[in-house]
Design a protein around this motif. Structure first.
Motif, short mmCIF file in Angstrom:
data_model
loop_
_atom_site.label_atom_id
_atom_site.label_comp_id
_atom_site.label_asym_id
_atom_site.label_seq_id
_atom_site.Cartn_x
_atom_site.Cartn_y
_atom_site.Cartn_z
N ARG A 1 49.13 16.79 -7.90
CA ARG A 1 49.00 16.10 -6.71
C ARG A 1 49.22 14.88 -7.06
O ARG A 1 49.54 14.22 -8.18
CB ARG A 1 47.42 16.18 -6.51
N THR A 2 49.05 14.00 -5.72
CA THR A 2 49.45 12.56 -5.78
C THR A 2 48.27 11.53 -5.39
O THR A 2 47.56 12.13 -4.41
CB THR A 2 50.64 12.15 -5.17
N LEU A 3 47.81 10.21 -6.01
CA LEU A 3 47.14 9.57 -5.95
C LEU A 3 48.01 8.31 -5.40
O LEU A 3 48.81 8.14 -6.43
CB LEU A 3 46.03 9.23 -6.60
N SER A 4 47.67 7.58 -4.44
CA SER A 4 48.50 6.50 -4.19
C SER A 4 47.62 5.35 -3.38
O SER A 4 46.36 5.47 -3.07
CB SER A 4 49.54 6.73 -3.26
N ALA A 5 48.41 4.12 -3.52
CA ALA A 5 47.70 2.98 -2.93
C ALA A 5 49.04 2.01 -2.49
O ALA A 5 49.88 2.13 -3.15
CB ALA A 5 46.85 2.23 -3.60
N ALA A 6 48.68 1.18 -1.53
CA ALA A 6 49.67 0.36 -1.04
C ALA A 6 49.00 -1.07 -0.64
O ALA A 6 47.90 -1.25 -0.20
CB ALA A 6 50.59 0.80 0.32
N VAL A 7 49.80 -2.20 -1.02
CA VAL A 7 49.25 -3.55 -0.66
C VAL A 7 50.39 -4.46 -0.53
O VAL A 7 51.51 -4.41 -0.94
CB VAL A 7 48.32 -4.16 -1.86
N SER A 8 50.30 -5.44 0.45
CA SER A 8 51.27 -6.42 0.62
C SER A 8 50.73 -7.60 0.93
O SER A 8 49.47 -7.94 1.34
CB SER A 8 51.97 -6.11 2.04
N ALA B 1 46.68 7.71 5.51
CA ALA B 1 47.79 6.95 5.36
C ALA B 1 47.55 5.53 5.49
O ALA B 1 46.60 5.16 6.04
CB ALA B 1 49.06 7.50 6.19
N THR B 2 48.38 4.72 4.72
CA THR B 2 48.12 3.13 4.67
C THR B 2 49.30 2.80 4.95
O THR B 2 50.45 2.84 4.43
CB THR B 2 47.57 2.86 3.37
N THR B 3 49.24 1.82 5.93
CA THR B 3 50.55 0.95 6.29
C THR B 3 50.30 -0.43 6.17
O THR B 3 49.28 -1.06 6.56
CB THR B 3 51.02 1.19 7.84
N VAL B 4 51.04 -1.40 5.45
CA VAL B 4 50.69 -2.74 4.98
C VAL B 4 52.09 -3.59 5.58
O VAL B 4 53.11 -3.08 5.48
CB VAL B 4 50.44 -2.96 3.60
N SER C 1 52.05 4.19 2.49
CA SER C 1 51.50 5.24 1.60
C SER C 1 50.89 6.47 2.37
O SER C 1 49.89 6.11 2.84
CB SER C 1 50.77 4.44 0.49
N GLY C 2 51.51 7.49 2.08
CA GLY C 2 51.06 8.60 2.95
C GLY C 2 50.84 9.77 2.04
O GLY C 2 50.53 9.74 0.76
N ALA C 3 50.63 11.01 2.76
CA ALA C 3 50.44 12.25 2.07
C ALA C 3 51.50 12.64 1.07
O ALA C 3 51.40 13.18 0.10
CB ALA C 3 49.95 13.26 2.88
N TYR C 4 52.86 12.38 1.74
CA TYR C 4 54.03 12.80 1.06
C TYR C 4 55.08 11.78 0.85
O TYR C 4 55.89 11.62 0.14
CB TYR C 4 54.66 14.10 1.69
N LEU C 5 54.83 10.81 1.90
CA LEU C 5 55.85 9.51 1.91
C LEU C 5 55.34 8.47 1.52
O LEU C 5 54.17 8.09 1.56
CB LEU C 5 56.48 9.39 3.31
N PHE C 6 56.37 7.80 0.57
CA PHE C 6 55.96 6.34 0.03
C PHE C 6 57.34 5.52 0.13
O PHE C 6 58.18 6.18 -0.05
CB PHE C 6 55.75 6.45 -1.47
N ALA C 7 57.02 4.33 0.77
CA ALA C 7 58.19 3.39 1.11
C ALA C 7 57.93 2.06 1.16
O ALA C 7 56.50 1.71 1.40
CB ALA C 7 58.45 3.91 2.62
N VAL C 8 58.69 1.17 0.94
CA VAL C 8 58.59 -0.47 0.94
C VAL C 8 59.81 -0.83 1.67
O VAL C 8 61.20 -0.27 1.46
CB VAL C 8 58.73 -0.97 -0.67
N ALA C 9 59.73 -1.84 2.58
CA ALA C 9 61.11 -2.51 3.24
C ALA C 9 61.00 -3.99 3.22
O ALA C 9 59.76 -4.40 3.21
CB ALA C 9 61.07 -1.98 4.67
N ASP C 10 61.91 -4.55 3.02
CA ASP C 10 61.81 -6.18 2.69
C ASP C 10 62.89 -6.66 3.84
O ASP C 10 63.94 -6.60 3.47
CB ASP C 10 62.29 -6.62 1.42
N GLY C 11 62.11 -7.32 4.70
CA GLY C 11 63.23 -7.94 5.72
C GLY C 11 64.06 -9.09 5.30
O GLY C 11 63.43 -9.70 4.35
#
Length: 444
Positions: A4-11, A251-254, A26-36
């Motif tokens: 299983r996965t445990l995750s966290a996101a912060v910006s 899910a966490t969006t930051v 940071s979601g159930a299956y997807l993890f992503a970072v974008a930098d404008g």
């Protein structure tokens, strides 16, 4: 038991920029970072559009390769959405974003990446960078033209070669499928972390016993402690077989993707306040050069390669000047050292005669640091035994006059030892005993 996965996101916006152009998920299956891209109006819009479109694929897939294809398609779709937004809002022309994302499928993950955000894997104490930066300096490093240390201070270190945005209708996205295992800790981050926090510090934080949320907070705090001149976004995903019952799977969006979209140009920087300077006098207190995209044209590369050659030429000239300066200093030290030795005198044996030597008794390999300065008529063999040995072992003198005084004392000792008994003290001459005269008269 399935992993299983445990995750966290912060910006965080950082200490210098006026707005946050990063986005993270940071979601159930997807993890992503974008930098404008900070150098263009709407960098926050670009990263927000990308994350909002990509998070639509946060679902379970039958295979990692299916997830890989879906993730790549999501990035291409996000690129189209950014292009359409620029068409409707001309003031955002040139905006773009990097994206690093991955989807977990069982014991594998599918990865999609473009730009200079990064994905790291921490496994069994080793930190490994999984993605490759799509930057000009990374291309120079890969070709062997410069070192990673030189890339960190290169004048074109902010040039991106691949991004999502209206700059390229069909961007090339790197994809891959990799295995995961329990105990893995995966990190996705914008360059606001990787460019200002050493990999050893990142490794140390990931190696801690803290949970994913605590690790993200620690990494952001350490970046802020280093001045945080750029936006910083961190997503940590732990692979584990032990999942607490109270785990929050929401899910966490930051970052900018967590706020309403605004289509207003921003300077991207905020004024430096006095408290910032006082609290971080030795940290970075000015915003880094804004990242920007430049097309891969032949003329462009010819100019960059020519500039790189000029830099190498300047570097060689600098090294040559430094080498010549070092040789001059070394010659100067040797010359001054030799002059110092030639200000000393001592008395010693020059063959069979006593002589005054100029220099010091030591030598450097086959090079002698002394020579006969003044010979004398005094023979070593004429000296008393105890002075003869002293001369052979050399007698130091404080000056030339002192050396000559030593010669005079040795000559006096030789004269006093003229009898040759070797003691230096003359042997007394024996006094003759008188013959006794007989007494008494004549006998008749």
């Amino acid at each position: 038991m399935a992993a299983r996965t445990l995750s966290a996101a912060v910006s965080h916006v950082g200490r210098i920029r006026a707005n946050n152009q990063d986005s993270g998920y940071s979601g159930a299956y997807l993890f992503a970072v974008a930098d404008g891209m900070g150098g263009h109006a709407g960098g926050d819009v670009a990263s927000a559009i990308a994350i909002r479109r990509i998070r639509e694929v946060d679902r379970e897939f039958p295979s990692a390769h299916d997830a890989e294809f879906a993730l790549q398609a999501a990035l291409i779709a996000a690129n189209q959405l950014i292009t359409e937004t620029v068409f409707e809002h001309q003031e955002l022309t040139g905006m773009g974003t990097t994206v690093s994302a991955m989807i977990r499928v069982g014991d594998q993950i599918a990865i999609a990446h473009i730009g200079d955000s990064r994905i790291y894997r921490f496994r069994e104490g080793e930190l490994k960078q999984i993605t490759a930066d799509h930057t000009f300096v990374q291309r120079l490093v890969d070709s062997g033209r410069i070192t990673p240390e030189e890339a960190a201070v290169h004048p074109r270190r902010s040039v991106l070669m691949r991004v999502l945005g209206d700059v390229d209708a069909a961007p090339e996205v790197d994809t891959a499928v990799m295995d995961i295992q329990p105990g893995d800790r995966w990190l996705l981050c914008s360059d606001g972390l990787s460019s200002y926090l050493a990999e050893e510090r990142i490794r140390h934080a990931l190696a801690s016993e803290m949970d994913a949320n605590q690790v993200t907070q620690r990494l952001v705090k350490e970046t802020l402690d280093h001045g945080a001149p750029d936006n910083v976004t961190v997503v940590v995903m732990d692979v584990t077989e032990d999942v607490p019952d109270d785990v929050d799977d929401a899910a966490t969006t930051v970052g900018s993707a967590a706020a309403p979209l605004t289509f207003e140009a921003s300077t991207g920087r905020k004024p430096i306040r006095l408290p910032t300077i006082l609290l971080h006098p030795l940290k970075v207190t000015t915003a880094p050069e804004d990242s920007h995209f430049e097309p891969e044209s032949d003329q462009y590369f010819a100019e960059l390669i020519a500039e790189d050659r000029r830099r190498r030429l300047r570097r060689r000239i600098s090294w040559t000047i430094a080498l010549v300066a070092a040789v001059v200093v070394l010659v100067g030290v040797v010359f001054l050292g030799y002059r110092w030795t030639q200000q000393h005198y001592y008395v010693g044996a020059d063959g069979s005669n006593v002589a005054i030597f100029k220099g010091v008794q030591q030598g450097i390999g086959p090079v002698h640091l002394s020579s006969v300065y003044e010979d004398s008529d005094l023979r070593v063999g004429d000296l008393p035994a105890y002075t003869r040995e002293n001369v052979r072992q050399t007698i130091n003198a404080s000056s030339l006059s002192d050396a000559r005084a030593i010669i005079r004392r040795l000559e006096a000792a030789a004269e006093s030892d003229a009898d040759g008994d070797g003691t230096g003290t003359p042997t007394p001459t024996p006094t003759p005993t008188p013959t006794p005269t007989p007494t008494g008269g004549a006998h008749g």
